[in-house]
Design an enzyme around this catalytic site. Structure first.
Site, PDB file in Angstrom:
ATOM      1  CE1 TYR G  22      55.332  33.298 -29.247  1.00 25.53           C
ATOM      2  CE2 TYR G  22      56.031  34.941 -27.655  1.00 25.53           C
ATOM      3  CZ  TYR G  22      55.597  34.616 -28.920  1.00 25.53           C
ATOM      4  OH  TYR G  22      55.426  35.598 -29.860  1.00 25.53           O
ATOM      5  CG  HIS G  99      52.490  30.068 -36.170  1.00 23.13           C
ATOM      6  ND1 HIS G  99      53.590  30.880 -36.294  1.00 23.13           N
ATOM      7  CD2 HIS G  99      51.997  29.928 -37.431  1.00 23.13           C
ATOM      8  CE1 HIS G  99      53.742  31.237 -37.560  1.00 23.13           C
ATOM      9  NE2 HIS G  99      52.783  30.668 -38.269  1.00 23.13           N
TER      10      HIS G  99
END
Lengths: 150, 150, 150, 150, 150, 150, 150, 150, 150, 150, 150, 150
Positions: G22, G99
């Site tokens: 991430y 995302h």
């Protein structure tokens, strides 16, 4: 004419295990009754039970040339044993699959037999009477009975 | 003691239709043989065939209170008729599912019977002998035979 | 040379039911047109419609020995009737499956025909012209036409 | 009125490849017969075969504004070519899917056509007659024939 | 810094094909706009379209060592081309998958991209703006932009 | 005796692409080694690589009558090309499927080959040695070797 | 023109949680960067994060009539929240799904978004740059940019 | 205003069949109660039961132009009868699907109704009260009741 | 006798959201109408709506011992909330599942309710009348009405 | 350098069982030929067959530290034995999976090997030559052959 | 050393809800017992229950840096909450999944936990003893116990 | 009170096999530690390992009447052995399933245990500590411990 009667894992517990599903008759009692019925039908039976897949395969292979047919209750091997399927398929005589309980009225995963496509016929759900009925049916098949005498 | 023998769609073509799979015996010949066997077993049989699912349901419902058991070969209805399943389930007597061919050795979609969970037992793959064997098994069940006489 | 034309459930509503999908021609008009085309092709047609699966099976069985081929639009029975599949398979002549709408461009569950594997060929999606085209194709098949004359 | 006739991979082997399934007619013979039939029907045909998906797409795109309709036998591309599906969908004229063999009576994976939802209609299983029948059906569609003349 | 822009089957029909889904901009107009945007961003673009899977693979392979990144709209190849997946995976630079329409709001089978796992990122559903947005995102990625300047 | 060696999309990148999976040998080196091994075995090889499915089909078709067998590494076409399957099936000689990596130990979707059912045999997972091993196996097959000399 | 920026469960841990997937940017840093970019683009952003599905739905509903568009990163709710799908569908403005990681290159069950069909577009896999790129794309969409000025 | 009330296979056994699931009320008692309720609501009901799918289709078709709505309990046909689905879809009035038992709390295969997508609404699981409740709901629908009087 | 009326996510938008599917009545209007109907039926209703799954569970738990029954429209939670299923199952009173639209005629994934197996009954597809009809049905159930008075 | 050769259930019937599929060579003949080939290759082989899964596992475990590699034909255990998979995985040397028949051209359920992911490579479909070819391939692997000598 | 004990939806009803499945102990009693056991083990526990997924996520996140481990009984969230999965995965300490009932012996859909892959270990089916056993196991893990003292 | 500890195929390799997954403790060390813990708990353990399914079944059957409970780590038999499932089900005492690794975080096919539904409880993922924890849990179960002493 000799008929093999082979029973797989846990069938030695018959009479003890979940009697509401499998009944109270023991495997010895069933074997004895089959011997008596074989007398009536004019044949013999050789009975065998093992919890080992390999031993069941060995048993069938060793009687491959001397037997005229077989009853096979594969027990828990019914649902996954491709090896037993292959053994049945390589027998030169018809094999009848036998189950005491109605496997189609139980858990989903009990409904699929990998053995059935290799067998000639199945008798399922009569309790211990499945063995008896299968023996009668197999003998009728082997004697090539016709519905009307010519 | 009367036993119903109900056969579904296309079984009136027995003897004509794919004899390598279904054999050469006609349904009439099989019915006649069952009458003879019933005599031997000390019971009677009432035989019926229809290509209409509704007619088979009507037949079973109409004999609901007078019969002691039934053999049912649902033919092509085996694989989809929930209605027939429900009829079988509402019968107060045991119903034996019968198939001539080994449906487990044929097309994938012939392997799944929606009728089986509602029946008591199945006899599959003996050709016309399936009917005969099923009749013998059903009578043994109804007479509550035990492997050893007490 | 007689050709059967059998149409299943709800096809008697043609012209009334969802005309954007099924067109405005009625089944009688289609039957009449097929009679005219049969004249041109030098054969005859026998037309039949029923909402009853059993009645369609009876119709095919009764004409089993006299017809040379059949067109079959199974309607809603297309997707589940193993009985009709078995009937088609037991016919001694080729059966052509016919659909008015392109069933492959509609709901997912309309895409699977259990009848198709038993038929010889399919004509799908031409509206009422599907019947006409199928008749021409069937006659060409039956006359064993070759692309080049020898 | 010009009709496109496009055939996909391996159809150039017709007559050589598995004749029990695909017949003995060669693709050239079929093309010649279609030219003759087109004469009878009062139209023309442009025939094309390629083993390259891209070439089939190019062929359809290049004739997009000049053709009145098309027959398409996608061969092995039937089962996976979304690109060809998209090309068919972007044509301003009806496209008829054609198969020589009954793909619904063969391997499971041959039963699903990704092309069908984009086509107007399908003709399947008549052998080489599928092309002929499809051409007749397409012309009837394009001429907007009604079952009864008003 | 040169960016490849590769578009697959049928994208040469943009502006003609289903404009309600794909918009009215032609592929040339989009390419021209990308050249302009590249100027603004300080890079160049090399644009390519083909209906041939093999040609798209050749194009990427040939520019393997000279390009800094790529936009790829695989068109109908999105859903089945493992070959293109493998090509993308063997590129030493990031590849961005681009779709004009929201493929997740269309037919079920358009929702699965076999290309996506091999790409670095996807931009989907902005119409022609997808190309523009993807180019901006790719350049930001390549320049390693951080949210806060240190 | 001439053996075809056909390699599909991206195999021209061997040595460059993911060497931990595919090894460091280039396709030219492998081809050269196969020529040497062919000399030892007393046969010849014709080697071909393309990123175009259609070109691979053309290659096999063009050598259909002159070759004695083929090795085929379909690359990414392994998992979806029914067209290549059909080409392999229509070859009059045995085709051996070859993969460098163990496709059964990788992504789920790499485990299914649509080509395998049409081939005679497979050699998978030996790295570049897969080609060498397959050549040896194919020649042994073609020469009909028996385990014991009679 | 105000744009909503909504982020779901666990996105408050950005920078702390699995940075290899991430990234190291925190959500506050991203929010700040979006405010700066909004200034450049001539709009405003309202940023919100919650671990509660209900709070995200409340946030969107409360800004239903005042916002011009929204970016939505549903986090773990992506894969099961039909409620959030329905909320997105009832918004009068376009919503862009965002995302950070390429969800199509991760666990199988992360590949399916129940939110996507209700959104207008998606930007996936650019790390924190996904938010930035999505904002630019959304503004271009809302301003109805054309590739060529007329 | 006349409402049809059609009940499928085995519903004539209500009160006899598995009363723990279906209750003790007979179908005649339910029909009588519906007549009384119809009086209260100011409409009439025409009640029909059959074990034949075709007869149910005939019944609906014959009342197609005279009825204002219908209640349909398809019994075992719920799960497979596409024909009945098509009949319901071709009715010009709303049809309400009715089930006595909660089919969603029973066997897996009872959970899927192929009829539901063609009906307007469903009332499921209230025992015999399902019929009564459905009649009240249908009349409210047909009278176009609003929650607040204007 | 108090009846709970619980509505899940997005139902507060009724009247605003997709009126062609959900109608124009607001939730307040429906609640008011239910209060009026409760007066007629001699009971009371307690109405509640929340976008939070946890709040709906809290609401049911808090009224667990004081209510006599409940109507539950789970909105988007219908398809995944095992937690709500468990809450319903642990209530000592019957819960009726309510849906305004016919969920069985919409997207595939809306057809499966994880709540249904835990509820007593369902009323689906009557628009706002679903609530009204469900209330009447629930009260009839709770009062144990019989079709014929003894 | 010693190579293990392990064969599973029913392979002791080779030559007797379905010779059209498995050939006429017996397992002893194959073992003898492998000994001869091992001589040529400069290594030794230890051959073993059992119908018992446990015995095959014991055999591999007992030779775990002394062998350099193994050929394993798991027979019917191929499709379900996770235990054998785990044993293979825990071997410090490469294991080659061997099948005589092309399992990918047989029944659907024979296509899936649970052993393959744990093995290094597979040789499938060459009849008895599969063993021979696998032995040659394994030795080439173990000797780390390169396509070009440096 | 502090251990978190988090319990999800409906676990506050323990002792009241389906006691034959979940036992008669209340959650408070279990919490008290865990405090006592923690004393014995030389650690502390912080217990928490909520019906809100978001609140459970908040609880874990807030104790992310101070706790040494956690027990988590996700209740109905077990089967769908990817958000909770992600939270567990982002914890720097081991999390043990706890279930009172044997979820593998209940409904099919209770067998799949989306949480399990993110946890370190699971204790399932011991009734309230699951919590106690899990606590003991977690402490043993954290203390890195070895089977034999060195 | 005697507890059985049965371990299946390959568990005799513990400490040697994939130590990163299964740890470095050997099975003998674990058995010794269980004997010590049994002393502490006031019971005894009988430990057994076999690579043969049949031997594990024999072991459980032979101790059927003398043991008070069992720990069972079925190893690779976990995923397919219906026979072992049946044996466990026929034991008169509770059986606890034990796994060292978290099978739910590994290959997809390791996630499904056919044994679990027959066992009373499971302890999974604690490494060798799974055995220790399971023993403690089983003894607590057998002693019927309550959270609060009455």
């Amino acid at each position: 004419m000799n008929i093999l009667v082979a029973s797989g894992p846990n069938l030695n517990l018959l009479g003890l295990r979940e009697p509401s599903i499998y009944g109270t008759a023991t495997l010895e009692q069933i074997h004895q009754r089959l011997h008596e019925e074989a007398d009536v039908l004019g044949c013999t039976v050789t009975c065998f039970q093992s919890n080992h897949e390999g031993a069941l395969i060995d048993f069938l292979q060793e009687n491959r040339t001397s037997a005229a047919g077989a009853l096979l209750n594969p027990g828990g091997l019914t649902h996954s044993s491709v090896s037993l399927h292959d053994t049945v398929k390589s027998m030169p005589f018809p094999v009848i699959e036998v189950h005491l309980s109605n496997i189609y009225a139980r858990e989903e995963w009990r409904r699929h037999s990998v053995i059935s496509p290799a067998t000639r016929a199945q008798v399922v759900g009569f309790g211990w009477v499945s063995y008896l009925t299968a023996l009668r049916g197999l003998v009728a098949l082997l004697r090539n009975e016709e519905p009307v005498s010519s």
